[in-house]
Design a protein around this motif. Structure first.
Motif, PDB file in Angstrom:
ATOM      1  N   ASN A  70      10.247   9.706  -7.076  1.00 55.95           N
ATOM      2  CA  ASN A  70      11.702   9.887  -7.085  1.00 55.95           C
ATOM      3  C   ASN A  70      12.419   8.697  -6.453  1.00 55.95           C
ATOM      4  O   ASN A  70      13.454   8.240  -6.920  1.00 55.95           O
ATOM      5  N   LYS A  71      11.805   8.198  -5.399  1.00 62.19           N
ATOM      6  CA  LYS A  71      12.383   7.043  -4.699  1.00 62.19           C
ATOM      7  C   LYS A  71      12.430   5.826  -5.637  1.00 62.19           C
ATOM      8  O   LYS A  71      13.428   5.102  -5.691  1.00 62.19           O
ATOM      9  N   LEU A  72      11.346   5.632  -6.367  1.00 69.27           N
ATOM     10  CA  LEU A  72      11.323   4.510  -7.318  1.00 69.27           C
ATOM     11  C   LEU A  72      12.400   4.701  -8.371  1.00 69.27           C
ATOM     12  O   LEU A  72      13.137   3.769  -8.713  1.00 69.27           O
TER      13      LEU A  72
ATOM     14  N   LYS B 108      14.954  14.920 -13.519  1.00 74.64           N
ATOM     15  CA  LYS B 108      16.121  14.513 -12.733  1.00 74.64           C
ATOM     16  C   LYS B 108      16.663  13.153 -13.159  1.00 74.64           C
ATOM     17  O   LYS B 108      17.808  12.830 -12.877  1.00 74.64           O
TER      18      LYS B 108
ATOM     19  N   LYS C  12      10.857  -7.282 -12.597  1.00 74.74           N
ATOM     20  CA  LYS C  12      10.486  -7.322 -11.189  1.00 74.74           C
ATOM     21  C   LYS C  12       9.631  -6.088 -10.961  1.00 74.74           C
ATOM     22  O   LYS C  12      10.035  -4.977 -11.276  1.00 74.74           O
ATOM     23  N   THR C  13       8.425  -6.283 -10.474  1.00 70.80           N
ATOM     24  CA  THR C  13       7.557  -5.116 -10.299  1.00 70.80           C
ATOM     25  C   THR C  13       7.456  -4.730  -8.830  1.00 70.80           C
ATOM     26  O   THR C  13       7.591  -5.550  -7.946  1.00 70.80           O
ATOM     27  N   THR C  14       7.225  -3.437  -8.625  1.00 64.41           N
ATOM     28  CA  THR C  14       7.064  -2.877  -7.290  1.00 64.41           C
ATOM     29  C   THR C  14       5.868  -1.960  -7.331  1.00 64.41           C
ATOM     30  O   THR C  14       5.639  -1.311  -8.352  1.00 64.41           O
ATOM     31  N   TYR C  15       5.112  -1.907  -6.258  1.00 64.10           N
ATOM     32  CA  TYR C  15       4.061  -0.900  -6.227  1.00 64.10           C
ATOM     33  C   TYR C  15       4.071  -0.177  -4.893  1.00 64.10           C
ATOM     34  O   TYR C  15       4.494  -0.715  -3.882  1.00 64.10           O
ATOM     35  N   VAL C  16       3.605   1.061  -4.934  1.00 60.95           N
ATOM     36  CA  VAL C  16       3.373   1.824  -3.710  1.00 60.95           C
ATOM     37  C   VAL C  16       1.931   2.288  -3.777  1.00 60.95           C
ATOM     38  O   VAL C  16       1.521   2.921  -4.749  1.00 60.95           O
TER      39      VAL C  16
ATOM     40  N   ASP D  24       3.714  14.294  -1.304  1.00 61.11           N
ATOM     41  CA  ASP D  24       4.302  12.963  -1.151  1.00 61.11           C
ATOM     42  C   ASP D  24       4.568  12.270  -2.478  1.00 61.11           C
ATOM     43  O   ASP D  24       5.487  11.466  -2.588  1.00 61.11           O
TER      44      ASP D  24
ATOM     45  N   GLN E 257       5.787  13.179  -5.341  1.00 62.94           N
ATOM     46  CA  GLN E 257       7.100  13.365  -5.962  1.00 62.94           C
ATOM     47  C   GLN E 257       8.177  12.565  -5.234  1.00 62.94           C
ATOM     48  O   GLN E 257       9.064  11.991  -5.847  1.00 62.94           O
ATOM     49  N   ARG E 258       8.065  12.521  -3.905  1.00 60.79           N
ATOM     50  CA  ARG E 258       9.050  11.768  -3.138  1.00 60.79           C
ATOM     51  C   ARG E 258       9.010  10.284  -3.506  1.00 60.79           C
ATOM     52  O   ARG E 258      10.045   9.655  -3.733  1.00 60.79           O
ATOM     53  N   VAL E 259       7.801   9.744  -3.600  1.00 63.78           N
ATOM     54  CA  VAL E 259       7.667   8.312  -3.884  1.00 63.78           C
ATOM     55  C   VAL E 259       8.155   7.998  -5.291  1.00 63.78           C
ATOM     56  O   VAL E 259       8.898   7.031  -5.514  1.00 63.78           O
TER      57      VAL E 259
END
Lengths: 308, 361, 351
Positions: free
Chosen positions: B84-86, B111, B66-70, B78, B80-82
């Protein structure tokens, strides 16, 4: 030498400056009525996608131009409604309009990425455009270039010579006085905002139909902001805005030329020139502080509350 | 919908929200693969091509991944946040597709030691961070050969973005190749200080054509320069994707970023449990770099020469940076018989002969 | 049925606090319609936007990290806006501040001292002030409109950053890529919560907010600024020096922007890079007005604005919504928030 380099450079400058002219002239009318709409970038990009999408669907760039103006107008209606009827803060609402417009245009434009269109044709009356040098420069542009000149003339006439232009300026200078002698401040401002939206939409349409006939997200790339600055640069005078747009566009192109000729200055420094020159020229013309003061609408950015 | 029903559904939502977060965790999950893009996928350039790679992964593995993109993730705080969120939402393989994501990727990777990271165009790696990039200069070599043969004015115009090694390497590769078939060739470079501004890219292309270029190359993302070339009746070479549609007559060929094979193989590796950290610099051989179809207007013998070079690069008999190569001052930087090392290519910061002007820094 | 706005005799004190809540409620309704139209589950989308981002400690930390620069800049700007000084170039002042403070970290690259961070913060603030002093000088000396000069100087600042990071500030061991060395620990903002990126920047922002509140409401100069904004004629009558206030307004807003810039490079970024701010200087203008130009209001609006960005991330990640939807939704939320303030001075009458 002149014909070889200057004429082609001028042609490039005209294309680069025209979208700025439309957006800046429109915003002058808006601001003269006392409304500060910082959402030019948003209206421009929505105009660009509207114009492009309709041109793809109809195959006719002229219908696309109309669609571009209409798209910008529709978006500016949101701004007009919020600021004039609900008294929301103009500066913040304008910025929100840009955020909204950039997102909205990307959403609308999704299916048009990578599509191609017939760009806006250049008018080409061959007996005139064959005149060496000046011919192609003066007589062989697309109709929107002439339209931009025409609009500058019309808006100048409207603001300075027409009765309704006087009313519009009165509304921008002192809305309470204009209201008390029976003019509908809100309606006049709404019409000004819609006109500004349509003009920004035309600027956007020029980008996606003539300057670079394609649609990609964020393609206006900050030109709306430059147009806003040009209004201030022009001290709210249409012809000065026209001149300012050509100055800004001109320096942008000249620095590209300078790079091509191998001028030994880092390109980033050259890229600063349009901004720096605009500042310097404004400093020079605004030293006469009385004239500036009378040209800035006194009610700029202030909400009008008809009930007091 | 009546107001009352809206209110009811809002109330239900408040309750369901509490359960929702619990419910999403407990599914038997397919491999989740995340992608971080610097531009919008609608840029028709760099980010668009990475997204094509993502779609290829989806197509290949179907329900197994299942793929996701931002998209449009700025390269500052920003990123690092994105990333890290993934990593913390169950993505087990994450592709970060811009140079500016290098340090953020490494920080997040520390992390999340069990998550596999893939960073494009960087040079720092870790146990769970691989790097990958394309040898696009190989494509530039082929493009340069064609350009050298096709130019009549002997001026190649180059619309460049920022003076980083990747861009400078491309300019040099074109100069070397073009001059190998036509020693008269000069490269004119105009820097537009942006990756993406169609209007400015078009203006730069016009400028170069006005100054005598009859071939337009670009290292920026939009197809605008190709359109300009078409209108002005000169040649153009596309960037990142096949831009024929934007200039059917002008478009000689394009250097295509083809991330699909790499993305598929790395996904496969994670599925198989064979993923290892490493550095991949793929060119023609691995299919990461492709040439778009050659324009019909290119003479047969030129196409044959281009193809010979391409095949030579694949079998290793041809290298885009083969000595003797001199820099602008005439100093030999790569001696005869030697080829440039990957280290030299990676940090390239000088112009070779034939390029006009100086690197802006 | 016709809705009509009717002015209130006195502004509603209740509505000052209630109108944002009404706006959020309206946004939720409109958002549900929008997401339904787009074929996604509206409840899930709203959850992704507003709840999921702050459902973990890490999420809350990120919210504060994102909000800190917005709050800082917006506080400075709101002081200027009250005096009718239109600094819209905070983005440029932020950039120069980041360069000043960040360069200090690079110059004293190997210095291990607790004084480095305070020195960097001061340098960054100073840098922002210097950049804002240009529009102030041009305005007071040559009557040049600060909207234009501050905006144009933003582009110049970004190009200066681009020039320096592609040349002199480049990491000497970085293969000529455009980034500086990573800052040493003593040049990094101390972290508040171990394992997150939450650093003391948010405390600085809150401190500046309190200080600004005292300044505006308890100090004579703050009073003058408010008077100038409300009634310029009265202000000049009272003998307030307009030029001094222009200087003050620009230098304060430039200083907070510069401080925000150095906090970004010394905080979450940890080095100088070509893209330092994703447009904080512009977003902060909205934050300032959403917070009604009041320091405490700005804290809340900064947090809300930051939340919409985090919500945008998670809507993309959990719902696979494109980034464009984030922009549309964010715009909508802002429209509702800005418009609902009308209820403070007006009531809705239904006929």
């Amino acid at each position: 030498m002149i014909i070889e380099f200057v004429i082609p450079a001028l042609l490039t400058i005209i294309t680069a400056s025209t979208p700025l002219v439309f957006a800046a002239i429109g915003e002058i009318v808006v601001e003269k009525s006392g409304v500060l709409n910082l959402g030019v970038e948003g209206m421009m990009i929505v105009g660009a996608v509207g114009a492009f999408a309709v041109t793809v669907k109809t195959g006719d760039p002229y219908i696309g131009v109309i669609a571009g103006a209409f798209s910008g107008l529709l978006l500016s209606f949101i701004f007009g409604f919020l600021t004039l009827y609900l008294y929301s803060n103009q500066v913040a609402t304008g910025l929100a309009l840009t955020i909204f417009g950039v997102g909205f245009s990307a959403l609308l434009g999704h299916e048009f990425v990578g599509q191609t269109i017939n760009s806006l044709p250049k008018l080409n009356p061959s007996f005139l455009s064959d005149i060496p040098g000046l011919g192609p420069l003066v007589f062989a542009q697309d109709f929107m270039v002439y339209l931009s000149v025409l609009m500058t003339i019309l808006v100048t006439w409207f603001l300075m010579r027409s009765r309704w232009g006087l009313v519009l300026r009165a509304v921008g200078e002192n809305h309470d006085a204009a209201h008390s002698i029976g003019f509908s401040v809100t309606l006049i401002r709404l019409l000004a905002v819609l006109f500004g939206g349509a003009m920004a939409g035309l600027g956007g349409a020029y980008l996606s139909l003539a300057h670079t006939p394609l649609w990609v997200e964020n393609m206006s790339a900050g030109r709306g902001w430059i147009a806003l600055a040009l209004v201030v640069f022009a001290s709210w005078r249409p012809w000065r805005a026209f001149f300012g747009a050509y100055l800004f566009g001109g320096i942008t192109i000249i620095q590209l030329y300078a790079q091509g000729f191998g001028v030994d200055v880092p390109s980033q420094i050259l890229s600063m020139l349009p901004y720096l020159v605009t500042i310097i020229v404004l400093v020079m013309i605004s030293r006469d502080d009385f004239r500036i003061r009378i040209s800035a609408p006194a009610c700029l950015g202030k909400s009008f509350h008809p009930y007091g | 919908m009546k107001l009352s029903s809206i209110l009811t559904s809002l109330a239900i939502s408040a309750v369901s929200v509490l359960f929702l977060s619990a419910a999403t965790i407990s599914q038997a999950d397919p491999l989740k693969v995340g992608f971080v893009y610097v531009g919008p996928i609608g840029d028709h350039g760099w980010s668009y091509e990475h997204n094509e790679g993502r779609l290829a992964v989806e197509k290949k593995f179907g329900g197994k991944v299942k793929t996701t993109y931002v998209e449009k993730v700025p390269e500052g705080a920003d990123a690092q946040r994105v990333i890290n969120k993934l990593a913390s939402t169950g993505h087990n393989l994450i592709f970060t597709t811009s140079f500016g994501y290098m340090n953020p990727t490494l920080k997040v990777a520390k992390k999340h030691p069990k998550v596999h990271f893939e960073h494009a165009t960087g040079f720092k790696r870790d146990k769970n961070v691989s790097t990958y990039s394309g040898r696009f200069y190989e494509g530039r070599h082929v493009a340069g050969l064609i350009a050298g043969k096709m130019t009549k004015s002997n001026v190649i115009g180059y619309v460049a973005s920022f003076p980083i090694p990747e861009v400078i390497r491309g300019i040099n590769a074109v100069s070397i190749a073009a001059r190998s078939v036509n020693p008269e060739v000069k490269i004119k470079v105009v820097w537009v200080s942006t990756w993406f501004d169609p209007g400015k890219e078009a203006d730069a292309a016009k400028t170069l054509i006005d100054q005598g270029a009859d071939i337009i190359m670009q290292h920026t993302d939009s197809p605008a320069p190709v359109q300009v070339a078409e209108k002005r009746g000169v040649w153009a070479l596309g960037q990142a994707s096949d831009m024929t549609a934007f200039g059917p007559k002008a478009h000689l060929t394009a250097i295509i970023d083809n991330w699909a094979p790499y993305y598929i193989s790395r996904t496969q590796a994670v599925l198989d449990g064979t993923w290892k950290s490493g550095d991949t610099w793929g060119g023609f051989k691995s299919g990461m770099v492709l040439m778009a179809p050659y324009n019909k207007a290119i003479p047969k013998e030129v196409v044959a020469m281009a193809e010979k070079a391409r095949i030579g690069i694949i079998d290793g008999s041809v290298h885009a940076f083969t000595g003797p190569i001199k820099d602008q001052s005439g100093k030999i930087v790569i001696p005869a018989g030697k080829v440039a090392s990957d280290g030299m290519l990676a940090g390239m910061n000088f112009y070779v002969q034939g390029v006009e002007g100086k690197i802006p820094q | 049925m016709v809705f009509k706005l009717e002015p209130r005799a006195v502004s509603s004190r209740v509505m000052i606090y209630q109108s944002p809540i009404i706006a959020v409620f309206l946004t939720l309704l409109a958002g549900m319609v929008m997401f339904r139209l787009m074929g996604t589950d509206p409840l899930q989308a709203l959850e992704a936007f507003f709840i999921e981002p702050i459902s973990t400690m890490d999420g809350i930390a990120e919210l504060l990290v994102k909000a800190a620069p917005l709050i800082l800049i917006a506080i400075g700007l709101s002081i200027g806006f009250q005096a009718n000084v239109w600094n819209i170039g905070a983005e440029g002042q932020l950039t120069i501040g980041a360069l000043f403070g960040g360069s200090l970290a690079l110059v004293f690259y190997e210095l291990e001292t607790p004084f480095l961070i305070p020195a960097m913060l001061l340098a960054g603030t100073f840098g922002g002030m210097v950049w804002a002093a240009i529009p102030a000088l041009l305005k007071t000396r040559f009557n040049t409109n600060e909207i234009l000069t501050s905006l144009m100087l933003t582009y110049v600042a970004l190009l200066i950053l681009s020039y320096l990071i592609h040349g002199p500030l480049r990491d000497p061991d970085g293969f000529n890529f455009p980034e500086s060395r990573l800052f040493h620990n003593s040049a990094l903002m101390p972290v508040l919560v171990e394992g997150t990126r939450l650093h003391i920047g948010i405390l600085i922002a809150l401190g500046v907010a309190i200080f600004a509140w005292l300044f505006i409401f308890k100090h004579m100069i703050g009073f003058q600024i408010r008077v100038v904004g409300l009634a310029p004629a009265a202000a000049s009558f009272a003998g307030f020096k307009q030029k001094k206030l222009i200087w003050l307004a620009l230098v304060i807003s430039g200083g907070t922007a510069g401080l925000a810039g150095v906090i970004e490079v010394a905080g979450p970024i940890g080095q100088i890079v070509p893209v330092i701010s994703p447009g904080y200087g512009f977003t902060a203008i909205i934050v300032a007005f959403l917070g009604r130009l009041h320091p405490i209001g700005v804290i809340f609006s900064g947090l809300l604005m930051a939340l919409t960005y985090l919500g945008g991330d998670s809507a993309q990640i959990t719902m696979n919504l494109p980034n464009a939807v984030t922009g549309v939704f964010q715009g909508m939320l802002l429209f509702f928030l800005l418009a609902s303030d009308v209820l403070i001075r007006y009531r809705i009458k239904i006929r």
